[in-house]
Design an enzyme around this catalytic site. Structure first.
Site, mmCIF file in Angstrom:
data_model
loop_
_atom_site.group_PDB
_atom_site.id
_atom_site.type_symbol
_atom_site.label_atom_id
_atom_site.label_comp_id
_atom_site.label_asym_id
_atom_site.label_seq_id
_atom_site.Cartn_x
_atom_site.Cartn_y
_atom_site.Cartn_z
ATOM 1 N N HIS A 158 0.842 -1.186 0.000
ATOM 2 C CA HIS A 158 0.000 0.000 0.000
ATOM 3 C C HIS A 158 0.877 1.236 0.000
ATOM 4 C CE1 HIS A 158 1.078 -0.778 4.138
ATOM 5 N NE2 HIS A 158 0.944 0.512 4.351
ATOM 6 N N ALA A 159 0.253 2.358 -0.233
ATOM 7 C CA ALA A 159 0.911 3.652 -0.111
ATOM 8 C C ALA A 159 -0.126 4.605 0.480
ATOM 9 C CB ALA A 159 1.412 4.143 -1.473
#
Length: 150
Positions: free
Chosen positions: A66-67
């Site tokens: 994820h970011a």
């Protein structure tokens, strides 16, 4: 709490990756293919590991790529990639990884809700092995939905 929708294009079963970067890129590409993110989000997911280490390997055999929520996220999204051969991320306890989940959230609160739903889906440690062994998208979807309360 339920998981974001899991489109067919967001599930890749039995993929091959040479290393963790390629495994994360597969999860990111599946988010792009399902219309949830841009390619820049995929690169941001890889940078998160470059910058912070293999913290995304959250359980034995499972990575949650994820970011941060931002302009590269078009909608809430989830991708699932199972790997034909596991890859090392460099985590002391949870390597090697066979399942990579890609997660994209449009806002921090929705992002956290999705993480909580995923934690619930994988609360039973057998879920990781079941997803890793799945041979169809429908099997992956059924395992995750069955364990997420959806």
């Amino acid at each position: 709490m339920t998981l974001p929708p899991l489109a067919d294009r967001a599930i890749v079963v039995g993929a091959r990756a040479a290393d963790w970067r390629e495994a994360v890129r597969l999860a990111g590409d599946a988010l792009v293919d399902s219309g949830c993110t841009t390619a820049e989000y995929t690169e941001a997911m890889i940078r998160m590991v470059d910058d912070h280490g293999p913290y995304i390997v959250i359980a034995p055999g499972l990575a949650l790529a994820h970011a941060r929520p931002g302009a590269d996220v078009r909608c809430e999204g989830l991708s699932v990639v199972t790997l034909a051969e596991p890859v090392e991320f460099g985590h002391a306890h949870n390597d090697p990884v066979r399942v990579v989940i890609g997660l994209a959230g449009v806002a921090p609160d929705a992002h956290l809700a999705s993480v909580a739903a995923l934690a619930n889906a994988f609360n039973d440690s057998s879920a990781i092995a079941a997803v890793a062994a799945a041979t169809t998208r429908d099997q992956v979807r059924a395992i995750l939905q069955g364990r997420s309360g959806a």
